[in-house]
Design a protein around this motif. Structure first.
Motif, PDB file in Angstrom:
ATOM      1  N   ALA A 163      -3.176 -27.738 -17.971  1.00 42.97           N
ATOM      2  CA  ALA A 163      -4.145 -27.869 -18.918  1.00 42.97           C
ATOM      3  C   ALA A 163      -5.303 -27.063 -18.441  1.00 42.97           C
ATOM      4  O   ALA A 163      -5.637 -27.230 -17.294  1.00 42.97           O
ATOM      5  CB  ALA A 163      -4.646 -28.776 -19.342  1.00 42.97           C
ATOM      6  N   SER A 199       2.368 -26.419 -21.437  1.00 36.08           N
ATOM      7  CA  SER A 199       1.047 -26.304 -21.047  1.00 36.08           C
ATOM      8  C   SER A 199       0.028 -26.439 -22.291  1.00 36.08           C
ATOM      9  O   SER A 199       0.386 -26.197 -23.209  1.00 36.08           O
ATOM     10  CB  SER A 199       0.700 -24.784 -20.290  1.00 36.08           C
ATOM     11  N   LEU A 200      -1.264 -26.474 -22.023  1.00 34.03           N
ATOM     12  CA  LEU A 200      -2.384 -26.370 -22.896  1.00 34.03           C
ATOM     13  C   LEU A 200      -3.505 -25.765 -22.267  1.00 34.03           C
ATOM     14  O   LEU A 200      -4.143 -25.745 -21.497  1.00 34.03           O
ATOM     15  CB  LEU A 200      -2.938 -28.117 -23.062  1.00 34.03           C
ATOM     16  N   LEU A 241       2.668 -30.704 -16.531  1.00 38.26           N
ATOM     17  CA  LEU A 241       1.720 -29.930 -17.691  1.00 38.26           C
ATOM     18  C   LEU A 241       0.563 -29.285 -17.168  1.00 38.26           C
ATOM     19  O   LEU A 241      -0.231 -30.127 -16.425  1.00 38.26           O
ATOM     20  CB  LEU A 241       1.308 -31.075 -18.840  1.00 38.26           C
TER      21      LEU A 241
END
Length: 338
Positions: A295, A277-278, A293
């Motif tokens: 974000a 993850s961001l 992912l």
């Protein structure tokens, strides 16, 4: 816990607890006092293989697959029926596989006490009431009256899920406890209660026994069992019920927001259950993803879950309403999402 929890991946099998599922933690909690041969896991037939894979330490005889979902009364009656064949007076404790417990040693002590008290006489039922911490409207309640000895109380009745005002009164009066759905009794006690209060189910178990308790007989007979909880079918009609208080940091982990109560977040209170993850300046939020992912920037009090081709996004305060989405999916006939 939809969309992560589905028909073949129920909540109790999800690895929320540092890679361990609630089911695995429940069995692990008991393993210090119970040998493998004393476990009996009753689960849906379509979930049986996954449950077995999560508990390789238990033998084949420890698992029973329900051919149809019939609520808790037939489930516990079937378990008592099978355990009585081994020893009808040896106490059995009925536990849910999807509860979280913070104080595990204390939890074990309370249930051990309940089992011993249930074993003392035929006909005795012990219920475990959770010490309430707030006026919860999502649980049924048990009313405890006179304390007898060693923390054992007389139980005067069960109450259905209350409205907010009633729940606040229960909390103020101090004699009402959340119904944990956990019980202790001897198998012969439960079977006698089934005979008295649910004669059709008792007849079904007798026919199952006459046919050697075979898998084929179970598959034919079990779907005919009444679809009713043990609370409605038996407990509310019983008289000799005793209670023990369960004050152990219990949580039924009923929906996504409850994970904030049982898991540790980062320094800003965010739970990150993703593989990658961001996350920038996110606060008091939950992120879960299987193969994508996630974000996010600057979000607060948000729940984001990606699983099986579905992305769920909702405010943390609305997390309990996921069941409304599930109901709508059923109404649309989207079995592929269930």
């Amino acid at each position: 816990f939809w969309p992560k929890s589905r028909r073949l991946t129920p909540k109790q099998t999800l690895p929320f607890l540092k890679g361990q599922s609630l089911l695995q933690r429940t069995v692990s909690r008991l393993s210090s006092v119970l040998p493998p041969e004393d476990f009996l896991i009753v689960t849906g037939a379509d979930q049986l293989q996954q449950v077995k894979e999560q508990l390789p330490q238990l033998g084949e005889s420890a698992f029973i697959g329900e051919p149809a979902a019939r609520n808790t009364a037939p489930c516990v009656a079937l378990a008592a029926h099978l355990l009585a064949k081994k020893d009808e007076q040896k106490p059995m404790v009925v536990l849910a596989s999807d509860h979280f417990v913070a104080q595990e040693e204390k939890w074990l002590a309370v249930f051990s006490q309940g089992a011993k008290m249930a074993a003392q006489e035929q006909g005795r039922v012990v219920v475990f009431g959770v010490q309430p911490t707030k006026p919860h409207t999502g649980f049924g309640y048990v009313k405890f009256d006179q304390e007898l000895t060693n923390g054992l109380f007389n139980v005067s009745g069960f109450r259905e899920k209350p409205d907010r005002k009633t729940a606040e009164r229960y909390l103020q009066e101090g004699c009402y406890y959340w119904n944990s759905g956990c019980f202790a009794w001897r198998p012969d006690t439960l079977l006698k209660l089934v005979e008295e209060h649910m004669p059709d189910l008792h007849s079904l178990l007798n026919e199952l026994s006459a046919r050697g308790d075979s898998k084929e007989a179970l598959e034919e007979l079990y779907p005919q069992a009444p679809n009713i909880s043990v609370d409605y079918g038996i407990m509310e009609k019983c008289e000799n019920i005793k209670g023990l208080i369960l004050d152990v940091g219990w949580n039924d982990v009923g929906a996504w927001p409850s994970l904030f109560e049982v898991l540790d977040g980062d320094e800003k209170g965010t739970l990150n259950l993703t593989q990658e993850s961001l996350l920038l300046d996110c606060q008091d939020s939950l992120f879960s993803a299987e193969d994508q992912l996630i974000a996010a920037i600057g979000v607060k009090d948000l729940i984001v879950v990606q699983s099986g081709g579905v992305i769920l996004v909702c405010p943390r305060s609305e997390g309990e309403r996921v069941k409304e989405l599930v109901a709508e999916i059923k109404a649309r006939g989207r079995d592929d999402l269930m």
